[in-house]
Design a protein around this motif. Structure first.
Motif, PDB file in Angstrom:
ATOM      1  N   LYS A 153       0.834  -1.202   0.000  1.00  0.00           N
ATOM      2  CA  LYS A 153       0.000   0.000   0.000  1.00  0.00           C
ATOM      3  C   LYS A 153       0.870   1.253   0.000  1.00  0.00           C
ATOM      4  O   LYS A 153       0.580   2.224  -0.709  1.00  0.00           O
ATOM      5  CB  LYS A 153      -0.937  -0.004   1.199  1.00  0.00           C
ATOM      6  N   MET A 154       1.938   1.217   0.771  1.00  0.00           N
ATOM      7  CA  MET A 154       2.813   2.395   0.824  1.00  0.00           C
ATOM      8  C   MET A 154       3.417   2.683  -0.536  1.00  0.00           C
ATOM      9  O   MET A 154       3.573   3.834  -0.946  1.00  0.00           O
ATOM     10  CB  MET A 154       3.913   2.217   1.880  1.00  0.00           C
ATOM     11  N   LYS A 155       3.752   1.610  -1.231  1.00  0.00           N
ATOM     12  CA  LYS A 155       4.295   1.812  -2.577  1.00  0.00           C
ATOM     13  C   LYS A 155       3.268   2.518  -3.458  1.00  0.00           C
ATOM     14  O   LYS A 155       3.589   3.437  -4.221  1.00  0.00           O
ATOM     15  CB  LYS A 155       4.678   0.468  -3.209  1.00  0.00           C
ATOM     16  N   LYS A 156       2.024   2.082  -3.342  1.00  0.00           N
ATOM     17  CA  LYS A 156       0.974   2.695  -4.164  1.00  0.00           C
ATOM     18  C   LYS A 156       0.760   4.145  -3.766  1.00  0.00           C
ATOM     19  O   LYS A 156       0.610   5.033  -4.625  1.00  0.00           O
ATOM     20  CB  LYS A 156      -0.340   1.925  -4.002  1.00  0.00           C
ATOM     21  N   VAL A 157       0.741   4.385  -2.463  1.00  0.00           N
ATOM     22  CA  VAL A 157       0.540   5.758  -1.991  1.00  0.00           C
ATOM     23  C   VAL A 157       1.701   6.636  -2.460  1.00  0.00           C
ATOM     24  O   VAL A 157       1.504   7.761  -2.950  1.00  0.00           O
ATOM     25  CB  VAL A 157       0.419   5.809  -0.447  1.00  0.00           C
ATOM     26  N   ALA A 158       2.907   6.093  -2.362  1.00  0.00           N
ATOM     27  CA  ALA A 158       4.083   6.859  -2.776  1.00  0.00           C
ATOM     28  C   ALA A 158       3.983   7.206  -4.253  1.00  0.00           C
ATOM     29  O   ALA A 158       4.197   8.358  -4.664  1.00  0.00           O
ATOM     30  CB  ALA A 158       5.354   6.064  -2.498  1.00  0.00           C
ATOM     31  N   ALA A 159       3.625   6.190  -5.047  1.00  0.00           N
ATOM     32  CA  ALA A 159       3.513   6.423  -6.482  1.00  0.00           C
ATOM     33  C   ALA A 159       2.473   7.498  -6.760  1.00  0.00           C
ATOM     34  O   ALA A 159       2.713   8.426  -7.546  1.00  0.00           O
ATOM     35  CB  ALA A 159       3.146   5.118  -7.184  1.00  0.00           C
ATOM     36  N   ALA A 160       1.350   7.400  -6.095  1.00  0.00           N
ATOM     37  CA  ALA A 160       0.282   8.380  -6.314  1.00  0.00           C
ATOM     38  C   ALA A 160       0.743   9.763  -5.881  1.00  0.00           C
ATOM     39  O   ALA A 160       0.556  10.762  -6.585  1.00  0.00           O
ATOM     40  CB  ALA A 160      -0.974   7.965  -5.561  1.00  0.00           C
ATOM     41  N   GLY A 167       3.097  11.290  -8.203  1.00  0.00           N
ATOM     42  CA  GLY A 167       2.565  11.458  -9.548  1.00  0.00           C
ATOM     43  C   GLY A 167       3.269  10.566 -10.548  1.00  0.00           C
ATOM     44  O   GLY A 167       3.533  10.955 -11.685  1.00  0.00           O
ATOM     45  N   ALA A 168       3.584   9.359 -10.118  1.00  0.00           N
ATOM     46  CA  ALA A 168       4.344   8.457 -10.970  1.00  0.00           C
ATOM     47  C   ALA A 168       3.494   7.920 -12.110  1.00  0.00           C
ATOM     48  O   ALA A 168       2.268   7.815 -11.991  1.00  0.00           O
ATOM     49  CB  ALA A 168       4.855   7.289 -10.135  1.00  0.00           C
ATOM     50  N   SER A 169       4.193   7.592 -13.193  1.00  0.00           N
ATOM     51  CA  SER A 169       3.518   6.957 -14.316  1.00  0.00           C
ATOM     52  C   SER A 169       3.156   5.529 -13.923  1.00  0.00           C
ATOM     53  O   SER A 169       3.670   4.999 -12.935  1.00  0.00           O
ATOM     54  CB  SER A 169       4.460   6.913 -15.517  1.00  0.00           C
ATOM     55  N   ALA A 170       2.315   4.908 -14.696  1.00  0.00           N
ATOM     56  CA  ALA A 170       1.911   3.539 -14.385  1.00  0.00           C
ATOM     57  C   ALA A 170       3.121   2.621 -14.351  1.00  0.00           C
ATOM     58  O   ALA A 170       3.234   1.756 -13.483  1.00  0.00           O
ATOM     59  CB  ALA A 170       0.900   3.043 -15.418  1.00  0.00           C
ATOM     60  N   ALA A 171       4.025   2.840 -15.289  1.00  0.00           N
ATOM     61  CA  ALA A 171       5.218   1.990 -15.337  1.00  0.00           C
ATOM     62  C   ALA A 171       6.078   2.199 -14.102  1.00  0.00           C
ATOM     63  O   ALA A 171       6.567   1.255 -13.486  1.00  0.00           O
ATOM     64  CB  ALA A 171       6.036   2.301 -16.589  1.00  0.00           C
ATOM     65  N   GLN A 172       6.235   3.479 -13.728  1.00  0.00           N
ATOM     66  CA  GLN A 172       7.019   3.775 -12.519  1.00  0.00           C
ATOM     67  C   GLN A 172       6.331   3.206 -11.280  1.00  0.00           C
ATOM     68  O   GLN A 172       6.984   2.649 -10.397  1.00  0.00           O
ATOM     69  CB  GLN A 172       7.188   5.289 -12.360  1.00  0.00           C
TER      70      GLN A 172
END
Ligand SMILES: Cc1cc2nc3c(=O)[nH]c(=O)nc-3n(C[C@H](O)[C@H](O)[C@H](O)COP(=O)(O)OP(=O)(O)OC[C@H]3O[C@@H](n4cnc5c(N)ncnc54)[C@H](O)[C@@H]3O)c2cc1C
Lengths: 285, 148, 821
Positions: free
Chosen positions: C600-607, C610-615
């Motif tokens: 979940k933290m990875k997803k929150v971090a990505a969001a 503003g990471a791309s889907a690939a990132q």
């Protein structure tokens, strides 16, 4: 710990202590190291109204020269006896017995005098003290008296001490040589002696000029193994002679103790083995 | 269970000794620590004891009863005592045997004591010795009684 | 504890005989999740910073400096104190009880007996073992007219101080009518034996059997049949901290809180709710620091029910009871106490073909929680690390007028291991073979390995551990030196045991009270991490291990992790700490929960970045930061974002917390080889240990320091059983070893230097690869030491001696042997 309530006194002088005991008599109990008294209080097996703490009385926590021997004050702990230079020099048997008692905590608080006042048949001290002809100096409201250790300890947990008396010191009347040993078999739970033998001997031209053997743990009270001593006195101490003499230990006692830790037969056998080993060790020392 | 036996020579004949051994006054004097002994039935006494070995002391209440009496040869002492530190129940068989020396009796006893509670679980190793000492004390006192 | 019979248990298969092994194996294979679905710890964290390292224990600073809080350290306002009057009789009828004097004593609030309590608190419960026809007697928290063992609670005094309560106990007068007591379990089975419980037909509480393989065939084929009677004596667990309970009932809130020294707060909560007829929602159980348990706190005790009931009577004042050491020795569960009659079918080359074991378990006067289950574990583990094809255990659980037995470190397996390892030595002696070779001959070598008793051992390499131990101990050289010593007439002996045991209890189908474990990993908005575990450490160091696992998974420091346990008020649910399950089952739950938080933290971090889907698919943690592409957020920043609620990734909810219930597919089976050298003093019978070497395999080591600690402590307790310890009751049921002055637990001075090493054979039962090590030392050591002593005495013709091998017993055996023609 939930003993019955008692009053606690910590007198500043021996006189004051004796005075408190005079007032309360059998209702009072002296506290030295507390390693026998406090467990009994906790279990309510002892329920004195008054506890008189003598552990910090001035002058009692010393080992001193006394004549050609030495005096061990009532406050002297087992540990002190392990390390005291005077003891090591004048009475090495005491120094060799002390480390055999209990564990570090017990040795740090428990006292030699407390031990003989408690007179547990499994205690270690009576064995060497009998071998060393120790004298027990008692003070009471009527003054002072001295008893030989053999008279002082009457039987299991009982001594000649009256309720209002205090043992001030134990006196070892003379100096002893290094040819001595204490050997014991421990009861594995408590560390007390299932059997313990102290030997003090003196040699002249390979012959045993005098020997004293104190035995503890195997009977209602500690005793001197007189028959064995007699056989060894003046003899040349070789293994065979010693082994033969040691056999007489069964004649020294009527009733060997028997309890859940050791039967009478086993104690008798241990006493014999330990006599041999202690004599040999004393010879080698 | 404490089991022990012993014997003691008393310088009285069996006939003389028999009533002495039933005498409440004597019993009270000789039973170690006996503070009270009251007749409460046939050969049945209520007792109050205070028994001590050094610092270890206990108060007990109970009964002593004499049974299986065959004058002047033998009887059984039934003991029941209870206190806060535990209890002791048991029997002692007592035999009075004529002794070769004139006017003397050998008292033989054989005890079976069940000790329970605190004293059993913390003092088991001392119970046997304690019982023996109490018996010795009894006879010492008895001899004293007889001397007076 | 493993459940032993009943519908879905592991042993039904064992009981059903020949088909059993296959079914057990199948179920084991099925239970292990396919590797593809599972993320193993070491895959996720290939280079752990903490796991596997000898990290010092987090809990030690407070425990060593005396800053931890045990039950007795808790002082609540207005607290009352409870002392308990206990039976001095092994068996007696309560004729009358006079309490007036006690009630009137100063400081006394009340005196309570059965009749005052019975409406508030029901019987002491047991986990039903699924044994048909199990006889369970009435077991009230205070004696109901009859006492059945020395130490049984008969009345309780509540007072303003502990002293007042204790004084008042002495003022209660009870008239008892002593009844005949049964103490010897074999005599208890005689038709005319006095009955422990008059309402039951006899003293046989239960019979049980487990068997597999063709015994007739085995005994027909054997070159020799060896008979031996063995005893595992009764032991007293002697946890350093005695038990203690505080209970408080808040009338307004209708809330009962019980602070107690327990290994199983959640199970206790469920059981207390039943005893007290309160919904579980109104019962909270807290285990503060717990100073050792060894199974003796894996229970529901009369005192826990009693204090809870008293708390209701004096509400809202709290009541406290602290067990004295003497109470602990008499009235906290005892362990072991089994007598086994063995028949061993053996071949001259040392192959064992089959074993019959008829066991009598002296269970004491009542059933405690797992009383009946423990000896069944002995039957289940009878195969040890060997592949003999046929085995049978018949078990009789017998009531006697003693304290009930229950789990004690090892719980059933030390008994089994003692039996089987003695068997190996008996066979070796019978055919004059080296005990090492006999073991090699019989080792199980293919895994999963199915035992004739219906278990499926996960993984193992018994020979490897044995070889390493032999090398460590210089076995060959040692044997040569022993031969020389023997020539000199010295009694030197070398003994070994190659044990296997059953751990990480366990799959729920094999457990009486559920075998899963739960964990919650929760990250606060500032990034501080809490781990809530359903296990309940009481000395094992789980706080450290769970922090190691969590820190490694989340890429943070260990001191950022706070591990909470023992409070049903904050830990969602749990089973507890016993059966060497905490790391394997509870640790896995922690791992799984932490992994979910990480995801979940990875997803929150990505969001948030503003990471791309690939990132987003390739977020990494490095140096405590979450990286998506070239941008990063710190751990705390991600935590904050998760709570702030502005950048919640698709399909997620705000907050940062995961709870995981891990259900293991099987038990795990750690193993090892222990070697011991002793010398016996011919004249006194004293045994001195001259060397001790242990190679244990508990799967993946999480923390070698903690493993060593567990092994050392375990060996100490095993050594205690081998040489010193025994709870002794006299023939009338009086406990003679009622204090530590008469009951000999080993002390520091009794311990030899221990040379410990490990092999590593991971399990596939859990993603950590870890098996469990809490009991291994106890299980491995006892037979190694006893075998060494018997080996020392072998030149005298002595083949077996019962424990404890106290000097007098050894001395008598030597004398008897010497007297024999
Ligand atoms: C765990 C443990 C292990 C032990 N192991 C051993 C062992 O291996 N060998 C051994 O011999 N002992 C052993 N002991 C006993 C120990 O040595 C005690 O210290 C000793 O017996 C009593 O000494 P104390 O100073 O503690 O006396 P206390 O407990 O203070 O007193 C004991 C008794 O003596 C009386 N008393 C004390 N001093 C005097 C005095 N000056 N005048 C009059 N009365 C006095 C007290 O009133 C009391 O009745 C052990 C004790 C423990 C707790």
């Amino acid at each position: 710990m939930i003993p019955v309530a008692f009053d606690y006194h910590r007198p500043r002088t021996l006189e004051e202590a004796v005075d408190i005991l005079r007032q309360y008599g059998d209702e009072a109990k002296v506290l030295a190291g507390g390693h026998s008294l406090i467990p009994a209080l906790k279990l309510r097996l002892a329920a004195p109204k008054v506890v008189v703490d003598i552990s910090r009385l001035p002058g009692l926590s010393e080992v001193r020269r006394s004549g050609s021997g030495l005096s061990i004050g009532a406050g002297v702990t087992h540990h002190q006896l392990m390390v005291d230079p005077l003891i090591a020099k004048l009475c090495p048997l005491i120094a060799r017995t002390a480390p055999e008692i209990g564990d570090v905590q017990v040795r740090n608080l428990g006292t030699l005098v407390g031990s003989i006042c408690h007179a547990d048949p499994a205690a270690d001290w009576p064995a060497p003290l009998l071998a060393l002809e120790a004298q027990v100096v008692i003070v009471g409201p009527e003054g002072e008296r001295t008893l030989h250790i053999n008279e002082f300890i009457e039987g299991m947990l009982t001594t000649r001490l009256a309720g209002h008396e205090i043992v001030r010191e134990v006196v070892i009347p003379r100096a002893y040589p290094a040819s001595c040993a204490y050997k014991k078999i421990r009861q594995s739970a408590s560390g007390f002696a299932i059997a313990g033998v102290a030997v003090q001997l003196e040699k002249k031209n390979r012959k045993c000029s005098s020997i004293a053997i104190g035995v503890t743990g195997v009977a209602q009270r500690a005793f001197r193994a007189r028959l064995i001593e007699k056989s060894l006195q003046g003899a040349e101490l070789d293994e065979k002679t010693i082994a033969q003499a040691a056999r007489q230990v069964t004649e020294e006692v009527n009733d060997f103790l028997s309890d859940l830790h050791a039967s009478a037969a086993y104690r008798a056998a241990l006493a014999q083995v330990l006599v041999q080993r202690a004599v040999l060790a004393a010879l080698a020392a | 269970m404490i089991e022990f036996k012993g014997s003691h020579i008393i310088s009285r004949s069996r006939q003389e000794l028999w009533p002495i051994l039933q005498d409440p006054a004597v019993l009270k004097r000789c039973i170690p620590g006996c503070e009270e002994l009251v007749l409460n039935g046939e050969h049945l006494y209520d007792v109050r004891l205070k028994v001590g070995f050094g610092m270890i002391k206990g108060s007990f209440q109970g009964t002593v009863q004499l049974t299986n009496m065959v004058e002047p040869e033998r009887y059984v002492l039934n003991i029941k005592a209870e206190g806060r530190t535990g209890f002791a129940h048991g029997t002692t068989r007592i035999q009075l045997l004529p002794h070769p020396s004139p006017a003397a009796t050998e008292i033989r006893f054989e005890s079976h004591l069940q000790v329970g509670g605190m004293i059993a679980s913390v003092g088991a190793r001392l119970c046997q010795g304690a019982a023996r000492m109490l018996a010795e004390q009894f006879f010492r006192e008895l001899e004293k009684c007889l001397r007076n | 504890m493993a459940k032993t019979a009943g519908k879905k248990s592991v042993t039904r298969t064992g009981k059903a005989s020949a088909k059993a092994p296959r079914r057990a194996r199948q179920s084991a294979a099925k239970a292990a999740p396919p590797a593809s679905q599972r993320v193993d710890f070491f895959k996720l964290v290939p280079k752990p910073r903490f796991v596997g390292k000898p990290v010092k224990r987090k809990e030690d600073v407070r425990l060593i400096t005396g800053a931890g809080h045990y039950v007795d350290d808790l002082r609540l306002a207005d607290m009352l104190h409870v002392e308990i009057l206990r039976s001095p009789h092994a068996h007696a009828r309560i004729v009358s009880m006079e309490v007036e004097e006690a009630r009137k004593a100063s400081g006394v609030v009340g005196v309570f007996a059965y009749k005052e309590i019975s409406s508030l608190c029901g019987d002491v419960p047991l986990a039903h073992p699924g044994i048909p026809d199990l006889k369970v007697p009435h077991h009230p928290v205070l004696a109901d007219g009859e006492v059945n063992f020395v130490g049984e609670p008969a009345a309780a005094v509540v007072a303003e101080s502990r002293y007042a309560a204790r004084d008042a106990v002495d003022l209660i007068r009870v008239e008892y009518e002593p009844l005949p007591a049964v103490v010897d379990p074999e005599k208890a089975l005689a038709p005319d034996a006095p009955k422990v419980h008059k309402e039951l037909a006899d003293n046989l509480s239960f019979s049980w059997e487990v068997k597999g393989g063709d015994l007739d065939e085995a005994f027909k084929k054997a070159d020799r049949i060896i008979q031996q009677r063995v005893r595992s004596q009764r032991l007293i667990p002697c946890a350093l901290e005695t038990r203690g309970v505080i209970a408080q009932y808040l009338t307004g809130e209708e809330q009962l809180t019980v602070w107690t020294s327990t290994q199983i707060p959640h199970i206790l909560r469920t059981q207390l709710s039943g005893m007290l007829k309160l919904p579980e929602s109104k019962v909270r159980v807290v285990a503060p620091e717990v100073g050792g348990g060894f199974g003796s706190k894996l229970n529901v005790y009369a005192e826990e029910g009693l204090l809870s009931a008293l708390a209701r009577l004096v509400a809202p004042r709290p009541v406290k009871w602290i067990e004295t050491r003497r109470e602990n020795m008499a009235a906290t569960t005892h362990g072991r106490d089994q007598i086994g009659e063995l028949s061993i079918a053996a071949c001259a080359d040392g192959t064992v073909l089959g074993v019959k074991h008829d066991c009598i378990a002296d269970i004491g006067a009542y059933h405690q929680l797992f009383t009946a289950i423990i000896p069944t574990l002995t039957g289940l583990m009878l195969a040890g690390s060997y592949r003999f094809p046929a085995a049978r255990t018949t078990l009789k659980g017998v009531f006697t007028n003693k304290m009930p037995t229950d789990a004690y470190r090892g719980a059933g397996r030390p008994e089994a291991t003692f039996i089987i390892e003695r068997i190996m030595d008996l066979v070796a002696a019978e055919f004059n073979l080296d005990p090492v070779e006999v073991r090699r001959k019989n080792f199980a070598r293919k895994f999963p390995f199915s035992t004739p008793t219906g278990l499926a051992y996960d993984t193992g390499d018994y020979e490897k551990a044995l070889n390493q131990a032999l090398k460590l101990a210089d076995y060959q050289g040692r044997r040569a030196r022993q031969a020389k010593a023997r020539d000199e007439g010295r009694l030197v002996g070398i003994g070994l045991s190659t044990y296997v045991e059953i751990c990480s209890m366990g799959p729920s189908k094999g457990m009486a009270a559920g075998g899963w474990e739960s964990a919650t990993v929760r990250v606060s908005p500032t990034g501080s991490v809490e781990v809530l575990t359903g296990t309940c450490a009481h000395g094992q160091g789980q706080e450290t291990v769970f922090a190691q696992i969590t820190a490694d998974v989340l890429g943070i420091e260990m001191d950022q992790v706070k591990v909470q346990r023992g409070d049903t008020g904050n830990v969602p649910w749990g089973v507890g700490t016993f059966g060497s399950r905490a790391t394997a089952v509870g640790g896995t739950a922690v791992f799984e929960a932490a992994r979910r938080v990480l995801e979940k933290m990875k997803k929150v971090a990505a969001a948030a970045l503003g990471a791309s889907a690939a990132q987003a698919a390739r977020v990494q943690i490095k140096n405590g930061k979450f990286w998506a592409g070239k941008k990063s957020l710190s751990f705390a920043e991600v935590a904050f974002q998760a709570h702030r609620g502005l950048v919640i990734p698709e399909g997620e909810t705000p907050g940062l917390e995961a709870t995981y219930f891990f259900e293991p597919g099987n038990f795990t089976f750690p193993f090892g080889a222990h070697i011991c050298q002793v010398e016996v003093d011919r004249d006194t019978g004293e045994v001195s240990i001259q060397g001790y070497w242990a190679v244990d395999d508990c799967g993946k080591p999480m923390n070698p320091l903690l493993i060593d600690g567990q092994v050392h402590g375990g060996i100490a307790q095993g050594l205690g059983q081998a040489l010193y310890e025994e709870a002794v009751y006299d023939e009338s049921g009086q406990l003679l070893t009622g204090t530590l002055m008469d009951y000999a637990v080993p002390k520091a001075t009794h311990m030899p230097w221990l040379h410990c090493e490990r092999t590593e054979t991971p399990t596939d039962v859990n993603p950590l690869g870890v098996k469990g090590v809490g009991e291994a030392g106890t299980i491995g050591s006892t037979p190694a030491i006893v075998n060494a002593v018997i080996d020392a005495l072998r030149p005298l013709g002595i083949k077996h001696l019962d424990m404890p091998l106290r000097p007098e017993k050894v001395w008598r055996a030597i004398k008897k042997a010497a007297a024999a023609p």
